[in-house]
Write a protein that holds these residues in place. Sequence first.
Motif, PDB file in Angstrom:
ATOM      1  N   LEU A  84      31.986  20.247   9.263  1.00  0.00           N
ATOM      2  CA  LEU A  84      31.350  21.389   9.927  1.00  0.00           C
ATOM      3  C   LEU A  84      31.499  21.274  11.440  1.00  0.00           C
ATOM      4  CD1 LEU A  84      29.616  23.921  10.023  1.00  0.00           C
ATOM      5  CD2 LEU A  84      27.590  22.475   9.724  1.00  0.00           C
ATOM      6  N   GLY A  85      31.370  20.052  11.953  1.00  0.00           N
ATOM      7  CA  GLY A  85      31.517  19.853  13.387  1.00  0.00           C
ATOM      8  C   GLY A  85      32.901  20.197  13.892  1.00  0.00           C
ATOM      9  N   MET A  86      33.914  20.061  13.037  1.00  0.00           N
ATOM     10  CA  MET A  86      35.292  20.357  13.461  1.00  0.00           C
ATOM     11  C   MET A  86      35.525  21.848  13.659  1.00  0.00           C
ATOM     12  SD  MET A  86      37.443  17.787  10.994  1.00  0.00           S
ATOM     13  CE  MET A  86      36.788  16.161  10.624  1.00  0.00           C
ATOM     14  N   ILE A  87      34.824  22.677  12.897  1.00  0.00           N
ATOM     15  CA  ILE A  87      35.071  24.127  12.975  1.00  0.00           C
ATOM     16  C   ILE A  87      33.866  24.903  13.495  1.00  0.00           C
ATOM     17  CG2 ILE A  87      36.809  24.135  11.153  1.00  0.00           C
ATOM     18  CD1 ILE A  87      34.611  25.153   9.251  1.00  0.00           C
ATOM     19  N   GLY A  88      32.767  24.189  13.730  1.00  0.00           N
ATOM     20  CA  GLY A  88      31.531  24.882  14.099  1.00  0.00           C
ATOM     21  C   GLY A  88      31.626  25.708  15.356  1.00  0.00           C
ATOM     22  N   ARG A  89      32.396  25.237  16.335  1.00  0.00           N
ATOM     23  CA  ARG A  89      32.481  25.962  17.607  1.00  0.00           C
ATOM     24  C   ARG A  89      33.205  27.303  17.449  1.00  0.00           C
ATOM     25  NH1 ARG A  89      35.410  21.302  18.435  1.00  0.00           N
ATOM     26  NH2 ARG A  89      33.766  20.538  19.812  1.00  0.00           N
ATOM     27  N   GLU A  90      33.968  27.464  16.359  1.00  0.00           N
ATOM     28  CA  GLU A  90      34.652  28.735  16.138  1.00  0.00           C
ATOM     29  C   GLU A  90      33.857  29.696  15.246  1.00  0.00           C
ATOM     30  OE1 GLU A  90      38.666  29.184  15.508  1.00  0.00           O
ATOM     31  OE2 GLU A  90      39.310  27.629  16.919  1.00  0.00           O
ATOM     32  N   LEU A  91      32.702  29.256  14.776  1.00  0.00           N
ATOM     33  CA  LEU A  91      31.875  30.102  13.925  1.00  0.00           C
ATOM     34  C   LEU A  91      30.724  30.685  14.740  1.00  0.00           C
ATOM     35  CD1 LEU A  91      31.553  27.823  10.753  1.00  0.00           C
ATOM     36  CD2 LEU A  91      33.256  29.595  11.211  1.00  0.00           C
ATOM     37  N   ASP A  92      30.299  31.890  14.369  1.00  0.00           N
ATOM     38  CA  ASP A  92      29.120  32.436  15.031  1.00  0.00           C
ATOM     39  C   ASP A  92      27.883  31.736  14.490  1.00  0.00           C
ATOM     40  OD1 ASP A  92      28.089  33.796  12.647  1.00  0.00           O
ATOM     41  OD2 ASP A  92      29.732  35.221  12.934  1.00  0.00           O
ATOM     42  N   PRO A  93      26.751  31.822  15.195  1.00  0.00           N
ATOM     43  CA  PRO A  93      25.552  31.076  14.783  1.00  0.00           C
ATOM     44  C   PRO A  93      25.127  31.350  13.344  1.00  0.00           C
ATOM     45  CG  PRO A  93      25.274  31.941  16.996  1.00  0.00           C
ATOM     46  CD  PRO A  93      26.552  32.515  16.480  1.00  0.00           C
ATOM     47  N   ALA A  94      25.259  32.578  12.868  1.00  0.00           N
ATOM     48  CA  ALA A  94      24.827  32.905  11.507  1.00  0.00           C
ATOM     49  C   ALA A  94      25.674  32.168  10.470  1.00  0.00           C
ATOM     50  CB  ALA A  94      24.905  34.407  11.282  1.00  0.00           C
ATOM     51  N   ARG A  95      26.997  32.147  10.667  1.00  0.00           N
ATOM     52  CA  ARG A  95      27.865  31.467   9.701  1.00  0.00           C
ATOM     53  C   ARG A  95      27.693  29.952   9.760  1.00  0.00           C
ATOM     54  NH1 ARG A  95      33.824  33.711  10.347  1.00  0.00           N
ATOM     55  NH2 ARG A  95      33.252  33.663  12.551  1.00  0.00           N
TER      56      ARG A  95
END
Length: 324
Positions: free
Chosen positions: A252-263
């Motif tokens: 999750l940390g690898m892709i979290g910055r590309e996701l909006d807060p809800a996702r």
Amino acid sequence: MEPAEGIRPRVAVSSCLLGAPVRFNGGHSRDRFLTEELAEHVDWVPVCPEIEIGLGAPRETLRLERSPDGPRLVTRRTREDLTAPMTALAAGRAAGLADVDGYVFKSRSPSCGLHGITVYAESGAAADRRGKGIFAAALTAARPELAVEDEGRLHDAVLREAFVERIFASARLRALLAGDWRPRDLVAFHTRHKMQILAHAPAAYREIGRLVAAAGERPRESLAREYGRAFRAALAARATVGRHVNVLHHCLGMIGRELDPARRADLAEVIASYQVRRVALAVPLALLRHHARGAGDVHARYLRDQTYLSPYPDALRLRNHIPA
């Protein structure tokens, strides 16, 4: 994003489990999972040690008997001792099966059983119910790194998933080392397997990382042997729910910055649901794979390449059980 695609493990198997009529009564013990599901994805190497030492089918039944030198394999009626030929066969087979990635043995067999085989006293009374088949004991002693199970234990969802994961990981490593690989190829292989190793053995994850970091300074053959032992031992360790949760949060940390807060929140909630045993591991993994496909930065590409997301063909559906 199918790291297992194109890889077919070579798996030795008791012939009777594939339907060969080689049992003591002339019958077989065909196993549906092996023949109807796993067979589409592996190459079987059938073995029947009783037939290979010259016994027929049907034949006299065998049993293990206690002796000062350890269990002996004896025919029940004529009392012929078959321990020596069976042990010699196992030694030869261990060498001849050097390129197999796993072995499925017939359960409850005095030759092939891995667990709970009865050892009898000479009087005929059961002396010990913790024995191991003579062939299985000798072969696994010679190949301690080999992924082994019996067909009975493969009916357990957790053990089945663990075994299949190990044979596909071993097959990928075998394919790499069979070619003209260079240290950078081993580094790339290890990089793809980092999350998978971390889910099984965090301590080994760090130790193997140090080994790979010095890959360019080591002779190829000794490096391959040491890495192979460490890699297979790490995958043999149990991947617990807690370790999976740790890896899921890494992913999750690898892709979290590309996701909006809800996702991000949705994915974290699904991981929490897996942690408390409300959903199967397949659920957070499916979301991670979905979001990794849609993201474009270097971290997402790193995640897409991780074997952890697809350690074997998805058609096997082995991560769909809810952990106990």
